[in-house]
Design a protein around this motif. Structure first.
Motif, short mmCIF file in Angstrom:
data_model
loop_
_atom_site.label_atom_id
_atom_site.label_comp_id
_atom_site.label_asym_id
_atom_site.label_seq_id
_atom_site.Cartn_x
_atom_site.Cartn_y
_atom_site.Cartn_z
N LEU A 170 0.84 -1.20 0.00
CA LEU A 170 0.00 0.00 0.00
C LEU A 170 0.87 1.25 0.00
CD1 LEU A 170 -2.82 1.30 0.13
CD2 LEU A 170 -2.69 1.15 2.63
N SER A 171 1.91 1.25 0.79
CA SER A 171 2.80 2.41 0.86
C SER A 171 3.51 2.64 -0.48
CB SER A 171 3.83 2.19 1.97
OG SER A 171 4.75 3.26 2.01
N ARG A 172 4.00 1.58 -1.08
CA ARG A 172 4.69 1.72 -2.37
C ARG A 172 3.72 2.18 -3.46
NH1 ARG A 172 8.02 -4.04 -2.35
NH2 ARG A 172 9.56 -3.48 -0.75
N GLY A 173 2.57 1.55 -3.51
CA GLY A 173 1.61 1.89 -4.55
C GLY A 173 1.08 3.30 -4.42
N LYS A 174 0.83 3.73 -3.20
CA LYS A 174 0.36 5.10 -2.96
C LYS A 174 1.39 6.10 -3.46
CE LYS A 174 -1.21 8.11 0.83
NZ LYS A 174 -0.29 9.22 0.58
N ALA A 175 2.65 5.87 -3.13
CA ALA A 175 3.71 6.78 -3.56
C ALA A 175 3.83 6.80 -5.08
CB ALA A 175 5.04 6.36 -2.92
N TYR A 176 3.71 5.64 -5.69
CA TYR A 176 3.83 5.57 -7.16
C TYR A 176 2.67 6.33 -7.82
CZ TYR A 176 4.81 3.63 -11.78
OH TYR A 176 5.13 3.50 -13.11
N MET A 177 1.48 6.09 -7.34
CA MET A 177 0.32 6.76 -7.95
C MET A 177 0.44 8.28 -7.83
SD MET A 177 -3.39 4.93 -7.58
CE MET A 177 -4.11 6.25 -8.56
N GLU A 178 0.79 8.73 -6.64
CA GLU A 178 0.81 10.17 -6.40
C GLU A 178 2.00 10.85 -7.07
OE1 GLU A 178 -1.60 10.12 -2.14
OE2 GLU A 178 0.58 10.32 -2.15
N ASP A 179 3.10 10.11 -7.26
CA ASP A 179 4.30 10.71 -7.85
C ASP A 179 4.40 10.49 -9.36
OD1 ASP A 179 4.98 11.46 -5.30
OD2 ASP A 179 6.39 9.80 -4.98
N SER A 180 4.01 9.30 -9.82
CA SER A 180 4.26 8.96 -11.22
C SER A 180 3.01 8.92 -12.10
CB SER A 180 4.96 7.58 -11.30
OG SER A 180 6.19 7.61 -10.61
N LEU A 181 1.85 8.77 -11.50
CA LEU A 181 0.62 8.70 -12.29
C LEU A 181 -0.23 9.96 -12.18
CD1 LEU A 181 -0.59 5.01 -11.73
CD2 LEU A 181 0.78 5.95 -13.60
N TYR A 182 0.24 10.94 -11.46
CA TYR A 182 -0.51 12.19 -11.30
C TYR A 182 0.19 13.29 -12.09
CZ TYR A 182 -2.98 16.07 -9.03
OH TYR A 182 -3.74 17.18 -8.79
N ASN A 183 -0.53 13.93 -13.01
CA ASN A 183 0.12 14.91 -13.89
C ASN A 183 -0.08 16.35 -13.42
OD1 ASN A 183 -2.51 15.58 -14.52
ND2 ASN A 183 -2.38 15.03 -16.69
N GLY A 184 -0.50 16.52 -12.19
CA GLY A 184 -0.74 17.86 -11.67
C GLY A 184 -2.21 18.23 -11.68
N GLU A 185 -2.99 17.52 -12.51
CA GLU A 185 -4.44 17.74 -12.57
C GLU A 185 -5.22 16.46 -12.29
OE1 GLU A 185 -6.46 20.74 -15.49
OE2 GLU A 185 -4.87 19.70 -16.60
N TYR A 186 -4.77 15.37 -12.91
CA TYR A 186 -5.51 14.12 -12.80
C TYR A 186 -4.57 12.94 -12.97
CZ TYR A 186 -5.49 14.88 -17.89
OH TYR A 186 -5.12 15.14 -19.19
N PHE A 187 -5.09 11.76 -12.64
CA PHE A 187 -4.29 10.53 -12.71
C PHE A 187 -4.40 9.92 -14.10
CE2 PHE A 187 -5.06 11.19 -8.24
CZ PHE A 187 -3.87 10.81 -7.63
#
Length: 858
Positions: free
Chosen positions: A587-604
């Motif tokens: 959960l910790s790894r996935g949360k960080a990945y989503m918020e850092d690598s899949l978020y473009n500043g507006e949306y995922f």
């Protein structure tokens, strides 16, 4: 000449401007919701009545009966020759069918209209003015006509009582005809109801004259008649019966005038308008019948005549995904109507067939329990509509509860629930197997009928899952072990883990959770090792999903579901006394990945990836995979853009659906709320349209097109749209619209959510689409049951039976009340001057604490 051209252009410009302004005024005109349907809005209404998994009949906006679908499949265009009539003595034009004007689309353009609708009752006089009001499970038609001084109201209904799934699964319906004398004189009249034997199956008389008379016939019962069809030797599923009767003292005629052409109907109308009460002339082989009830009304007096319907079709030829071959044993003896259980049990049989022996037993039960079931159904309806919620929300939620009365849902003889995604116009349902990723969205049954919902989880984890943890996302029917030769569905299987958590909290039954726990862990491990073999906390390998394709590489939609399931695993492991470490790490790894690598500043977004994975790239797989065939042209495109049917940089309406799943399952959101809210607002900004006239949709435009409004599944506001994006991307689905709307509400953007709901219900306003049939891949589509989450979106209401807490996280102020249903009772809950309250209307609901969205005591 040039001046004339300029003048013409000026005139055209003014006209176009006027048209544009008119369109704007039309769009700005406030729509009315949860109110009476009149005029053009009556055109397409068909309100289902029936039982869960029992089939249905529909009450239309003009009070006719249509969509008669009692043989375990939808039949949209089945409008038999059946109708009620009233004839008032001494009045010119005093005899009329108890229906309003025939809808325009039925006169020309519908099936079977090319011969002048010869098999209809459209040519009989009928009432000139109609109004329709729905208060699920009730619908009332108000008829008026200058020729007849009566106030006439027809209320159709069938039982609907939370937590009483058995009574709600009865194959029954009723029409209550209420007549009020508006004159100063006594009125003598006759109410009647007539039907031809629509249970007869064409071609079933091939067995000779004896069978022709006995095989499909009408027989008399107390104050009514039974339309029937026996089985055939090789067709047990032909057996069926439909009863029409009344508790009033009625005279019954089970045989109309015999003759050719239109003789029978000609003589029937003469009997109606002359207030005749024909003698019963049946001598066998009847194909039509009538019942007559004389009525005397004093000035101002009212009388209600209940017309009751019940049906019985104990067998079917429906079977899906079963591994065992069909054993063709002797099926049925037409002379006794008895069938071989060894043969029929290989196919679906409805719950009621194990409870009742025939239609007479069903009818007697319906008659003896009518008043009780009416009272309890009225109690539910009054409670639900006492909610202080926007009318468009009450309309959206209640209208889609009709899905539970449609042939979309089935209920096995053993009581287990099974369903299609939706229904084709006729024949079998669409997309069978209680499809896990579609039914992920449906939020009504777990709250209203939690025992039924738990049978879905038991089937998924105990029956449709193999030893490796692979879960078949379409369960067999009859429910049994099935093959595992196709992809698991990532969103469906992981969503099932969250739904187990939801069912546990709603029921409070920790032992039930314990009984499934080994299979739950097995399922999660399969998902993690198959799609996240590196343990990154994201779904990276190609994963099948609800868009009927595979996403390649990490994406916000399915990874959010993975993380939501992981959070559920943490909570359930704690309850089981087991270590949560592996889940916490993921959960910790996935949360960080989503918020850092899949978020473009507006949306995922999605990071489309097809190289460097354990799965061979599409161009390395020679065989086509189901519906994703790589032609020569597609392979060239693959080299430039990657796999077909991805969304990449798109703004996906389902882009953070796993966060919504957690919220509706009673779990906290696990991503940064500011980013989730930004994604939802981006979806509203980029995907929500009030007019689709200029929108390009080469896919299935019937769901929303032209000047319809709606929420697109995806858009590409920053560019990067693939040449071939995922196959439904340009469409509009109500189930996703409600998902986004309710999630926006949870984040405080109530008006944005309501905008979306209003556009849905404007499309389904009765003029072009049925307000009680939100379709997607088929009629009465299951995903639309996500509308139930609007209640939670506005109020935050969620009852946790494990901790005996009632969460109230209001987005509509400090003074409201809202319907709430739990595993043990239902009622109204909310805030009064900011203080929480609960009014239990039925059953019991034990609440030790009221808490807010953060778990703090209110």
């Amino acid at each position: 000449m040039r001046i004339q051209q300029l003048f013409a252009c000026l005139i055209l410009s003014v006209l176009l401007c006027g048209c544009s302004q008119q369109r704007e005024r039309d769009q700005q005109k406030p729509a009315e919701f949860n109110t009476t349907y009149t005029g053009d809005r009556l055109e397409r209404i068909a309100f289902p009545m029936g039982g869960i998994g029992a089939g249905m009949v529909c009450l239309e906006g003009n009070a006719c009966i249509s969509h008669v679908s009692v043989r375990h499949a939808l039949d949209v265009f089945h409008q038999p020759f059946m109708f009620g009539a009233i004839a008032v003595q001494g009045l010119e034009n005093g005899a009329k069918v108890l229906e309003g004007p025939v809808q325009n689309f039925k006169i020309f353009g519908s099936p079977h209209t090319g011969n002048g609708s010869a098999n209809s009752n459209y040519g009989f006089p009928r009432f000139e003015h109609t109004e329709f009001l729905a208060r699920f499970p009730f619908a009332t038609v108000h008829l008026k006509d200058a020729d007849i001084p009566l106030d006439i109201r027809i209320r159709g209904w069938s039982p609907f009582i939370p937590n009483d799934e058995d009574h709600c699964s009865l194959p029954v319906a009723a029409m209550e005809y209420t007549f009020t004398n508006l004159t100063d004189s006594t009125l003598e009249m006759v109410f009647s109801y007539h039907a031809q034997n629509f249970m007869r199956i064409r071609g079933s008389d091939v067995w000779g004259p004896t069978y022709q008379e006995e095989g499909h016939s009408i027989r008399k019962m107390n104050s009514g008649y039974i339309l029937s069809q026996t089985c055939l030797p090789d067709k047990p599923h032909y057996r069926g019966a439909f009863a029409i009767f009344t508790p009033e003292d009625a005279k019954v005629d089970t045989r109309w005038f015999r003759g050719g052409w239109y003789d029978a109907r000609t003589m029937l109308w003469k009997d109606i308008e002359n207030l005749n009460l024909p003698s019963d002339t049946a001598t066998g082989g009847s194909t039509s019948a009538s019942l007559y009830v004389p009525v005397t009304l004093e000035p101002g007096q009212s009388r209600t005549i209940p017309l009751m319907m019940s049906w019985y079709v104990p067998h079917s030829d429906i079977r899906y995904g079963a591994l065992t071959p069909i054993r063709h044993e002797p099926g049925c003896d037409p002379s006794t109507n008895s069938c071989s259980p060894e043969y029929t049990k290989q196919f679906y049989e409805p719950w009621y067939s194990g409870r009742f022996r025939d239609v007479s037993e069903v009818s007697q039960y319906w008659l003896s329990h009518y008043d009780e079931l009416l009272k309890e159904s009225e109690k539910f309806s009054h409670t639900f509509f006492a909610s202080d919620l926007p009318p468009e929300v009450l309309e959206a939620v209640s209208a889609n509860l009709t899905i539970l009365k449609s042939p979309t849902v089935l209920r096995q003889k053993d009581g287990n629930f099974w369903a299609y995604e939706g229904c084709f116009d006729s024949g079998s349902g669409c997309c069978p197997g209680s499809c896990t990723h579609v039914w992920n969205y449906a939020q009504a049954i777990p709250h209203l009928f939690p025992r039924l919902e738990r049978t879905l989880r038991e089937t998924e984890f105990k029956v449709s899952q193999d030893a490796s943890g692979h879960q078949k996302f379409r369960s067999a029917l009859p429910i049994q072990k099935t093959d595992h030769g196709f992809h698991a569905a990532a969103d469906g299987q992981l969503g099932g883990i969250m739904k187990v958590y939801r069912e546990w909290r709603i029921s409070g039954d920790t032992e039930w959770l314990r009984s499934l726990w080994p299979e739950i862990k097995q399922s999660y491990n399969y998902c993690s090792s198959t799609w996240d073999p590196e343990g990154k906390g994201v779904l990276e390998e190609p994963h099948h999903n609800t868009y009927d394709i595979e996403f390649w590489g990490p994406d916000g939609m399915c990874t959010s579901i993975y993380l939501g399931a992981t959070l559920a695993m943490i909570r359930m492991a704690e309850a089981m006394g087991e270590s949560t470490d592996p889940y916490t790490t993921l959960l910790s790894r996935g949360k960080a990945y989503m918020e850092d690598s899949l978020y473009n500043g507006e949306y995922f977004i999605q990071k489309t990836t097809w190289k460097g994975l354990k799965t061979p790239a599409p161009d390395e797989q020679l065989e086509a995979v189901w519906n994703i065939d790589y032609s020569r042209e597609a392979l060239e495109l693959l080299k430039k853009e990657g796999p077909k049917y991805q969304y990449g940089t798109g703004c996906l309406s389902d882009g953070v659906i796993g966060v919504w799943f957690d919220a509706v399952c009673g779990l906290p959101e696990f991503l940064e709320q500011d980013k989730v809210r930004s994604h939802l607002r981006s979806v509203y900004t980029y995907n929500f349209r009030t007019d689709l006239t200029d929108h390009v949709n080469p896919q299935r435009p019937g769901f929303a097109c032209g000047d319809d409004g709606g929420l697109l599944l995806c858009s590409w506001p920053r560019g990067g749209m693939p040449s071939l994006p995922f196959v439904y991307s340009n469409e509009v689905w109500t189930g996703i619209e409600y998902q986004v709307a309710s999630h926006l509400m949870m984040h405080g953007d109530v008006e944005m959510g309501l905008d979306i709901v209003r556009q849905v219900r404007k499309r389904y306003d009765g003029t072009m689409r049925n307000p009680f049939n939100e379709y997607e891949c088929g009629h009465w589509y299951a995903r639309a049951l996500s509308s139930y989450a609007l209640l939670q979106g506005l109020t935050g209401l969620f009852y946790d039976a494990v901790d005996k807490t009632l969460c109230i996280d209001s987005r509509i102020g400090n003074d409201f009340r809202c319907f709430i249903s739990t595993a043990t009772g239902y009622g109204l809950a909310g805030l009064k001057d900011g203080k929480p309250f609960l009014e239990v209307v039925s059953g019991t609901i034990e609440v030790d604490r009221f808490v807010d969205g953060n778990g703090d005591e209110l």
